[in-house]
Design a protein around this motif. Sequence first.
Motif, PDB file in Angstrom:
ATOM      1  N   GLU A   1    -114.583  20.594  31.059  1.00 59.25           N
ATOM      2  CA  GLU A   1    -113.937  19.773  32.157  1.00 59.25           C
ATOM      3  C   GLU A   1    -113.679  18.547  31.835  1.00 59.25           C
ATOM      4  O   GLU A   1    -113.114  17.977  30.004  1.00 59.25           O
ATOM      5  N   THR A   2    -112.490  17.600  31.933  1.00 56.96           N
ATOM      6  CA  THR A   2    -112.079  16.185  32.201  1.00 56.96           C
ATOM      7  C   THR A   2    -112.195  15.304  33.043  1.00 56.96           C
ATOM      8  O   THR A   2    -112.982  15.690  33.874  1.00 56.96           O
ATOM      9  N   VAL A   3    -111.951  14.666  32.917  1.00 58.35           N
ATOM     10  CA  VAL A   3    -111.534  13.107  33.376  1.00 58.35           C
ATOM     11  C   VAL A   3    -110.313  12.419  33.832  1.00 58.35           C
ATOM     12  O   VAL A   3    -110.174  11.680  32.112  1.00 58.35           O
ATOM     13  N   ASN A   4    -109.772  12.354  34.837  1.00 63.04           N
ATOM     14  CA  ASN A   4    -108.382  11.593  34.590  1.00 63.04           C
ATOM     15  C   ASN A   4    -107.256  12.299  33.925  1.00 63.04           C
ATOM     16  O   ASN A   4    -107.262  11.074  33.042  1.00 63.04           O
ATOM     17  N   ASP A   5    -107.404  13.787  33.275  1.00 63.63           N
ATOM     18  CA  ASP A   5    -106.355  14.108  32.496  1.00 63.63           C
ATOM     19  C   ASP A   5    -106.582  15.490  33.195  1.00 63.63           C
ATOM     20  O   ASP A   5    -107.029  16.482  33.400  1.00 63.63           O
ATOM     21  N   ALA A   6    -105.435  15.583  34.845  1.00 65.20           N
ATOM     22  CA  ALA A   6    -105.120  16.581  35.617  1.00 65.20           C
ATOM     23  C   ALA A   6    -104.594  17.563  34.615  1.00 65.20           C
ATOM     24  O   ALA A   6    -104.632  18.470  35.232  1.00 65.20           O
TER      25      ALA A   6
END
Length: 392
Positions: free
Chosen positions: A356-361
């Motif tokens: 799971e990531t946020v703003n981390d392509a």
Amino acid sequence: MSKGAVVIVGAGQGGFQAALSLRQEGYEGPITLIGAEPGLPYQRPPLSKTYLKNGEAEKLILRPRKVFDAKDITLRSGARVEGLDRAARQVVIGHERLDYEILILATGTRNLRPPLPGVERALDLRTLEDAATLRAALDQPRRIAVIGGGFIGLEFAAVAASLGHRVSLAEAAPRLMARAVSPEMSERFRALHESLGTALYLGNGVTEVMDQGIGLADGTRLDADLVLLAAGVCPNVDLAAAAGLEVDNGIVVDATLRTADPHVFALGDCAAFPEARSGARVRLESVQAATDHARAIAKTIVHGTTDPYAAVPWFWSDQHDCKLQIAGLALPGDESVLLDSGAVLRFRDGRLSAVETVNDAKTHMKGRRVLAQDAAPTRDSLLKRNYDLTAA
């Protein structure tokens, strides 16, 4: 390769992709794409985000009409299939019967409407028509109540709050997006939405929709001029079930996405298929799965391939300025490790199950590559590398 007629029931992104992929793979027979909604097939994900802000419906269209003509794809929009005759290999539309050699069911899902008193007062967000109704209602400051703390409810809440509306959100589960993400990621998005001014009521189910708001299980009343119901979806399996196909939280298919009837496939949100790693039957509610399913089915029809569908699932949700991306498929009970970067690694039975990531392509793509390996890395092996997915 069969050159008989292919009929696709459902003109969402999965159904459209199936028609397009058949032509791209070289299929020469007739293709008919049937959709219950009027107009051209369009994207649904922006309905709860970008469209609410700009109202640019034309930008949602997947392809212009001329593409259907150029690809010789017959689009029957605004048409509802009322039955399937598997013995005769026909679909029934009113008094008309349409022959098929291959049938692809891409019937998708519909919004759950729980049996709450007054639920008919709540608005939905599923179709372009629904989104247009909501957008029109956001033209002046309002008190808004959202029922449901999943992707759609939160995406809408973020947009409404950013437009200056007073938003309250009630979720029966003790945390946000509980089926989809880790407790750590739930907490991150709880903080985000509260920072936007949204009042969250977690672990407190809705018991009633009233003229001026909603009632919660603990007796709290939330005043609202507008109520959005975003309490999940259920697969559209009625056609399949009435035709004698097996259904179990979706239309049951094998690893090639074919039903027990060799002439019938199912894809996308309505298909229950064996997950490649565990073999467990799953149903995925994502554009990625629908379009990947469509491409796989086209290859099977055109080339006779029997390769099992084994793509790594991935999902996303845009909420305010945060793009949540999930690679893999975690279960609510999977362990989690929160990294300094903010990414969360999920583990089941000691092996990586999701990232799971946020703003981390970049990390998201690493996660997809790692999870596509024959065997997912173990937690111990990743720990030795300080959870560096590049070295996995």
